[in-house]
Design a protein around this motif. Structure first.
Motif, mmCIF file in Angstrom:
data_model
loop_
_atom_site.group_PDB
_atom_site.id
_atom_site.type_symbol
_atom_site.label_atom_id
_atom_site.label_comp_id
_atom_site.label_asym_id
_atom_site.label_seq_id
_atom_site.Cartn_x
_atom_site.Cartn_y
_atom_site.Cartn_z
ATOM 1 N N PRO A 1 0.811 -1.229 0.000
ATOM 2 C CA PRO A 1 0.000 0.000 0.000
ATOM 3 C C PRO A 1 0.840 1.273 0.000
ATOM 4 N N SER A 2 2.109 1.166 0.353
ATOM 5 C CA SER A 2 3.013 2.314 0.309
ATOM 6 C C SER A 2 3.790 2.331 -1.012
ATOM 7 N N TYR A 3 4.297 1.154 -1.400
ATOM 8 C CA TYR A 3 5.156 1.036 -2.586
ATOM 9 C C TYR A 3 4.391 1.286 -3.894
ATOM 10 N N ILE A 4 3.226 0.658 -4.027
ATOM 11 C CA ILE A 4 2.496 0.723 -5.307
ATOM 12 C C ILE A 4 2.090 2.153 -5.680
ATOM 13 N N PRO A 5 1.502 2.941 -4.762
ATOM 14 C CA PRO A 5 1.186 4.330 -5.150
ATOM 15 C C PRO A 5 2.431 5.125 -5.535
ATOM 16 N N PHE A 6 3.549 4.871 -4.832
ATOM 17 C CA PHE A 6 4.755 5.646 -5.139
ATOM 18 C C PHE A 6 5.255 5.331 -6.542
ATOM 19 N N THR B 1 3.658 4.173 -8.953
ATOM 20 C CA THR B 1 2.641 4.452 -9.970
ATOM 21 C C THR B 1 2.452 5.951 -10.220
ATOM 22 N N TYR B 2 2.636 6.782 -9.188
ATOM 23 C CA TYR B 2 2.234 8.186 -9.312
ATOM 24 C C TYR B 2 3.344 9.210 -9.123
ATOM 25 N N ALA B 3 4.432 8.858 -8.431
ATOM 26 C CA ALA B 3 5.453 9.875 -8.121
ATOM 27 C C ALA B 3 6.108 10.392 -9.397
ATOM 28 N N ASP B 4 6.107 11.707 -9.587
ATOM 29 C CA ASP B 4 6.737 12.300 -10.771
ATOM 30 C C ASP B 4 8.265 12.207 -10.711
ATOM 31 N N ASN B 5 8.825 12.134 -9.503
ATOM 32 C CA ASN B 5 10.278 12.109 -9.342
ATOM 33 C C ASN B 5 10.832 10.757 -9.784
ATOM 34 N N ARG B 6 11.390 10.738 -10.999
ATOM 35 C CA ARG B 6 11.858 9.480 -11.589
ATOM 36 C C ARG B 6 13.043 8.897 -10.816
ATOM 37 N N THR B 7 13.899 9.746 -10.274
ATOM 38 C CA THR B 7 15.065 9.274 -9.514
ATOM 39 C C THR B 7 14.629 8.500 -8.289
ATOM 40 N N LYS C 1 12.267 -0.308 -15.697
ATOM 41 C CA LYS C 1 11.375 -1.030 -14.790
ATOM 42 C C LYS C 1 10.534 -0.069 -13.930
ATOM 43 N N TRP C 2 11.139 1.065 -13.526
ATOM 44 C CA TRP C 2 10.449 2.013 -12.642
ATOM 45 C C TRP C 2 9.566 2.999 -13.397
ATOM 46 N N ASP C 3 9.438 2.801 -14.713
ATOM 47 C CA ASP C 3 8.631 3.717 -15.532
ATOM 48 C C ASP C 3 7.276 3.124 -15.940
ATOM 49 N N THR C 4 7.187 1.798 -16.019
ATOM 50 C CA THR C 4 6.008 1.207 -16.678
ATOM 51 C C THR C 4 4.713 1.476 -15.917
ATOM 52 N N ALA C 5 4.726 1.311 -14.587
ATOM 53 C CA ALA C 5 3.492 1.559 -13.828
ATOM 54 C C ALA C 5 3.087 3.032 -13.951
ATOM 55 N N TYR C 6 4.077 3.925 -13.909
ATOM 56 C CA TYR C 6 3.832 5.371 -13.955
ATOM 57 C C TYR C 6 3.210 5.771 -15.297
ATOM 58 N N TYR C 7 3.854 5.375 -16.405
ATOM 59 C CA TYR C 7 3.341 5.797 -17.717
ATOM 60 C C TYR C 7 2.096 5.000 -18.128
ATOM 61 N N SER C 8 1.973 3.754 -17.648
ATOM 62 C CA SER C 8 0.742 2.996 -17.913
ATOM 63 C C SER C 8 -0.453 3.710 -17.295
ATOM 64 N N GLU C 9 -0.256 4.203 -16.065
ATOM 65 C CA GLU C 9 -1.342 4.916 -15.380
ATOM 66 C C GLU C 9 -1.693 6.207 -16.130
ATOM 67 N N LYS C 10 -0.670 6.927 -16.590
ATOM 68 C CA LYS C 10 -0.910 8.165 -17.334
ATOM 69 C C LYS C 10 -1.629 7.873 -18.664
#
Length: 676
Positions: free
Chosen positions: A220-225, A227-233, A330-339
């Motif tokens: 519940p902490s990891y998945i939102p981060f 998926t949504y955090a703009d800070n790619r680093t 790997k750290w981009d797919t959830a973020y851009y999939s959601e967008k």
């Protein structure tokens, strides 16, 4: 004598959690082990000739006190553990392994079982008794009853070592999960994150008397981060932390544990006359042979890969156009999939969450169970809980007869392992004219309530709750004579059918309207959102399918061949993932060291079961859709032929009795949007 060795003087014989102390466990296990041995010796020393009742049925009912204690202890070891319980588990596991070997390797006991088995065609057994006899005989043979004495001793040593290694594996994963925190002090690093995730992170920081916000590897902490955090680093940092759990140069590294586990499993299989561990396991599965599993996975891979590659290309183009990202990681797919999902369907999980308040979703799943199976759920406060957050229910039928006791444990804690699962504290069975009803539990790690909001679930968490509740129904509605065949005691590639079919109701308008109500206004979820949920159901399904197939192929890689030559875990894993890998490899990450399903759970050589069961559930739910998703006739057939029968007959026999035919893979491919 410990309270654990006495009849519980509690409502419905429920576990008296508040009265159990850690120091009770070892003495209780020791006493129960001795009682189990006495029950087995009574069977062996019976002067009457072996019969089904005095040998096979007597064995099925033996060791029930020990099973009860084991259920309580190991369920708490997963859901509410501490260092002391970890130490007890390490001490108890070899004792239980030794007892299991003492039973299955006892020549006099096997002689009696074989005597009954050899005359099976002359006995007037019903279907369940016939299955129990077959299973009892096979369990002995598959666990070394036909081995010479010196080989039996080797088997004992292997089983004892494996029991400890598997526990250590799980403890290392939990320790690594708990060890990592992403501590943020600059609110600019929170841009993009939902308000609820930020509030939860602030709450975590406050608990530790820290300023700012803390994110962890709990889902519940990891998945939102991620998926949504703009800070790619920072997305990169937390993704790499998740991927290197138990694969770091420290005391929690699972590499050696894995190599020992797979080699010992292979050695054990060879000792018993099987080519590999997968050959041994699959003999007791619907799939039967590793070749069938590999053919099944590769057939799906062939059909899903073009769609996955097309989805990835679309995602690459989208990310490049949006932020100039030339190489997706790997750290981009959830973020851009959601967008991309938001752009294509105008659908955002944050838009949905207000309609999925945990308590209302629970009420909804109860209402669906009532409409399908005539069950009633009454929350009760008069039975013990192992943690104050656990909710407890009496489940009754339309005549107000007790069906089950149900425990629900929803939020992450330090002593709880990640993920979600169903388990039981007591099985269903029939003995001495008494019908004992089961005590079933589901354990999840959902988004906690905050100071200003109740627990609001993502849609993925909603489907998870329905999934685990489907397993719970399999346990609750069990109606068998023998505890060893009850509830979820079925082939492991069949066990996911009752859970996965329940997820389908999350996409149906008639079901959503029962529980998807806005937590502030009470407004029912608008039809346009339901349409979007359905339209987006197969979004990125090709990539998701490849991910699951990759895990299945990795599992078969470890278990369907001789693993002895493997000395480089990372290189071996990369070779297994070669056909399913879409994104660049991350050098410091590996999947196997935290792949609890196959190294600490019961899914070794069985991870393919999730996809296998999807074929079954898609085909089965197509039947509901033909007749109506709340059709009483179809629901009755599913309850009578699947949910109540446990492992009393071969799963394909049960499935065909329900459906009238064998399942077709086409229903799954259509649902996933992989074929038209």
């Amino acid at each position: 004598m410990s309270i654990l060795n006495q009849k519980f003087n509690t409502a419905h014989d429920t576990a008296p959690f508040s009265q159990i102390k850690n120091e009770d466990y070892i003495p209780a296990f020791d006493i129960a082990i001795e009682k189990t041995k006495a029950e087995i010796y009574a069977i062996i020393n019976n002067s009457d000739k072996p019969t089904f009742e005095n040998t096979i049925a007597a064995m099925a009912y033996s060791g029930m006190e020990l099973d009860r204690i084991s259920n309580i202890f190991f369920n708490l070891h997963s859901a509410e553990t501490n260092d002391e319980l970890d130490k007890i588990a390490q001490e108890v596991a070899p004792k239980l392994s030794k007892l299991a070997n003492d039973i299955t390797l006892n020549p006099q006991l096997f002689e009696r079982v074989k005597a009954v088995y050899d005359q099976k065609d002359q006995l007037s057994l019903n279907g369940e008794q016939h299955t129990l006899l077959q299973k009892s005989y096979r369990d002995f043979v598959r666990n070394g009853a036909l081995l010479a004495e010196e080989k039996k001793e080797i088997l004992r040593q292997i089983d004892a070592e494996l029991s400890v290694l598997k526990l250590k594996f799980g403890e290392n994963v939990l320790a690594e999960t708990n060890a990592y925190q992403l501590h943020i002090t600059d609110d600019q690093d929170l841009v993009g994150l939902p308000e609820g995730a930020i509030e939860a992170a602030r709450g975590l920081a406050e608990i530790q008397d820290k300023t700012g916000w803390i994110f962890t590897l709990d889902y519940p902490s990891y998945i939102p981060f991620i998926t949504y955090a703009d800070n790619r680093t920072l997305r990169r940092e937390i993704a790499i932390a998740a991927g290197r759990k138990a694969f770091q140069d420290n005391e929690y590294n699972n590499t050696e544990n894995i190599l020992k586990i797979v080699r010992l499993r292979f050695q054990r299989a060879q000792l018993l006359g099987y080519d590999t561990h997968a050959h041994f396991v699959l003999e007791e599965r619907m799939a039967k042979q590793p070749a069938n599993v590999e053919a099944f996975l590769n057939d799906l891979l062939h059909k899903a890969k073009p769609a996955a590659e097309q989805e990835l290309q679309e995602l690459r183009t989208f990310a490049n156009n949006m932020h100039g990202i030339a190489q997706l990681e790997k750290w981009d797919t959830a973020y851009y999939s959601e967008k991309l999902k938001q752009e294509k369907f105008n659908l955002d999980d944050e838009l949905l969450k207000p309609y999925f308040q945990l308590e209302k979703v629970m009420d909804g799943v109860f209402t669906i169970a009532h409409k399908l199976y005539n069950l009633h759920f009454h929350e009760i406060q008069h039975i013990d809980k192992y943690h104050e957050e656990v909710r407890t229910f009496e489940v009754t039928d339309h005549n107000q007869h007790l069906v089950a006791i149900f425990y629900a444990d929803f939020f992450p804690r330090k002593g709880k392992r990640n993920g979600a699962w169903m388990t039981s504290f007591k099985p269903q069975y029939f003995k001495d004219g008494q019908h004992e009803r089961p005590h079933i539990s589901i354990v999840c790690n959902f988004t906690r309530p905050t100071a200003t909001k109740p627990s609001l679930l993502t849609f993925n968490e909603v489907t998870t709750l329905f999934h685990e509740f489907g397993h719970a129904l399999h346990g609750m509605l069990a109606d068998t004579t023998y505890p060893t065949l009850s509830g979820t005691s079925v082939f492991w590639d069949f066990v996911e059918l009752p859970s996965q079919i329940m997820e389908n109701w999350c996409y149906e308008k008639e079901a959503l309207e029962l529980f998807a109500k806005h937590y502030q206004t009470g407004e029912t979820i608008p039809m346009e959102l339901i349409d979007k949920i359905k339209a987006s159901a197969s979004f990125m399904e090709g990539m998701a399918t490849l991910r699951q197939l990759g895990f299945g192929l990795l599992d078969m890689g470890w278990h369907a061949q001789d693993p002895t030559p493997v000395d480089n875990l990372k290189a071996f894993e990369s070779s297994c993932f070669a056909s399913t890998q879409l994104l660049p490899d991350v050098t410091e990450n590996a999947m196997s060291p935290s792949f609890s399903h196959i190294f600490n759970g019961g899914y070794s050589s069985g991870y393919y079961s999730y996809k296998w069961a999807e074929v079954l559930d898609a085909d089965a739910f197509a039947y509901f859709q033909e007749k109506g998703v709340f059709n009483e006739t179809v629901a009755d057939k599913f309850k009578e032929n699947i949910l109540s029968k446990g492992g009393t007959e071969h799963p394909m026999t049960l499935y065909k009795r329900f459906r009238g035919k064998e399942p077709s893979v086409d229903a799954l491919l259509k649902r996933a949007g992989l074929i038209k």
